[in-house]
Design a protein around this motif. Structure first.
Motif, PDB file in Angstrom:
ATOM      1  N   VAL A 136       0.840  -1.196   0.000  1.00  0.00           N
ATOM      2  CA  VAL A 136       0.000   0.000   0.000  1.00  0.00           C
ATOM      3  C   VAL A 136       0.880   1.251   0.000  1.00  0.00           C
ATOM      4  CG1 VAL A 136      -1.778   1.239   1.280  1.00  0.00           C
ATOM      5  CG2 VAL A 136      -1.753  -1.231   1.321  1.00  0.00           C
ATOM      6  N   HIS A 137       0.507   2.219  -0.834  1.00  0.00           N
ATOM      7  CA  HIS A 137       1.188   3.509  -0.883  1.00  0.00           C
ATOM      8  C   HIS A 137       0.338   4.568  -0.195  1.00  0.00           C
ATOM      9  CE1 HIS A 137       4.566   2.547  -3.599  1.00  0.00           C
ATOM     10  NE2 HIS A 137       3.773   1.538  -3.923  1.00  0.00           N
ATOM     11  N   GLN A 138       0.868   5.803  -0.113  1.00  0.00           N
ATOM     12  CA  GLN A 138       0.169   6.881   0.578  1.00  0.00           C
ATOM     13  C   GLN A 138      -1.046   7.345  -0.223  1.00  0.00           C
ATOM     14  OE1 GLN A 138       3.033   7.284  -0.971  1.00  0.00           O
ATOM     15  NE2 GLN A 138       2.899   9.120  -2.216  1.00  0.00           N
ATOM     16  N   GLY A 139      -2.002   7.913   0.491  1.00  0.00           N
ATOM     17  CA  GLY A 139      -3.188   8.466  -0.145  1.00  0.00           C
ATOM     18  C   GLY A 139      -4.245   7.447  -0.508  1.00  0.00           C
ATOM     19  N   VAL A 140      -4.117   6.210  -0.051  1.00  0.00           N
ATOM     20  CA  VAL A 140      -5.069   5.152  -0.390  1.00  0.00           C
ATOM     21  C   VAL A 140      -6.277   5.229   0.537  1.00  0.00           C
ATOM     22  CG1 VAL A 140      -5.400   2.644  -0.411  1.00  0.00           C
ATOM     23  CG2 VAL A 140      -3.331   3.628  -1.362  1.00  0.00           C
ATOM     24  N   ASN A 141      -7.453   5.030  -0.047  1.00  0.00           N
ATOM     25  CA  ASN A 141      -8.693   5.009   0.719  1.00  0.00           C
ATOM     26  C   ASN A 141      -9.461   3.755   0.335  1.00  0.00           C
ATOM     27  OD1 ASN A 141     -11.125   5.441   1.957  1.00  0.00           O
ATOM     28  ND2 ASN A 141     -11.277   7.571   1.354  1.00  0.00           N
ATOM     29  N   ILE A 142      -9.713   2.887   1.300  1.00  0.00           N
ATOM     30  CA  ILE A 142     -10.475   1.662   1.084  1.00  0.00           C
ATOM     31  C   ILE A 142     -11.686   1.747   1.998  1.00  0.00           C
ATOM     32  CG2 ILE A 142     -10.447  -0.848   1.215  1.00  0.00           C
ATOM     33  CD1 ILE A 142      -7.381  -0.683   0.901  1.00  0.00           C
ATOM     34  N   GLY A 143     -12.858   1.947   1.409  1.00  0.00           N
ATOM     35  CA  GLY A 143     -14.018   2.203   2.245  1.00  0.00           C
ATOM     36  C   GLY A 143     -15.299   1.628   1.695  1.00  0.00           C
TER      37      GLY A 143
END
Length: 177
Positions: A96-103
């Motif tokens: 996972v890299h920065q700025g990831v959103n899993i929702g």
């Protein structure tokens, strides 16, 4: 598995630095004491301590990653905002890299992604809704994934996301076969 995924050969984190590794260690201890329902006072005290440490380190690094979401081998590449819903389920060796959103998309707790093993999630990617992502996939930078891609070894990119390539994932862990 997390230590191996991060490519670290030392036994312990450095006193200064190794913040992501310290966060992952604290996350795993929090999971352990939460899942192991011992009733002793020491166990409850350690659960409170690791819950507090998980929250504090995560807040400092910009991570909102709940317990029992990622399987072993989590690799977080950078500090920065990472938000994951507690109902999402993510397999082994996720990168996972920065700025990831899993929702989730709706109000139902079932409306969260299920992600396979060996998945690379690029910077700024957004995954939401009741979707399934197959194993050995790559999700491109700034992709918005709102539908399922259950094929194995594909590359997904774009807004909205679509299959870009059928090439196998170069980050695949051959030792898992």
């Amino acid at each position: 598995m997390d230590k191996y995924a991060l490519g670290i050969k030392r036994r312990k984190p450095r006193f200064i630095g190794d913040d992501v590794w310290k966060f992952e260690i604290t996350l795993r201890y929090h999971e352990y004491y939460f899942n192991n329902r011992d009733k002793s006072f020491v166990h409850k005290l350690l659960l409170c301590w690791y819950k507090y440490r998980h929250y504090c380190i995560g807040r400092r690094l910009g991570f909102d990653i709940p317990i029992n979401v990622f399987d072993g081998g989590l690799r977080i590449n950078h500090t920065g905002l990472i938000v994951v819903n507690s109902n999402a389920r993510i397999g082994k060796y996720c990168d996972v890299h920065q700025g990831v959103n899993i929702g989730m998309q709706g109000k139902s707790e079932d409306d969260c992604p299920i992600i396979g093993d060996n998945v690379w999630i690029g910077p700024g990617a957004k995954l939401f809704g009741k979707i399934k992502i197959g194993s050995d996939c790559q999700i491109g930078a700034n992709a918005v994934v709102n539908r399922s891609f259950e094929d194995i070894g594909i590359t997904i990119a774009g807004i909205p996301a679509r299959k870009v390539s059928d090439h196998a994932n170069p980050y695949r862990r051959e030792y898992l076969l």
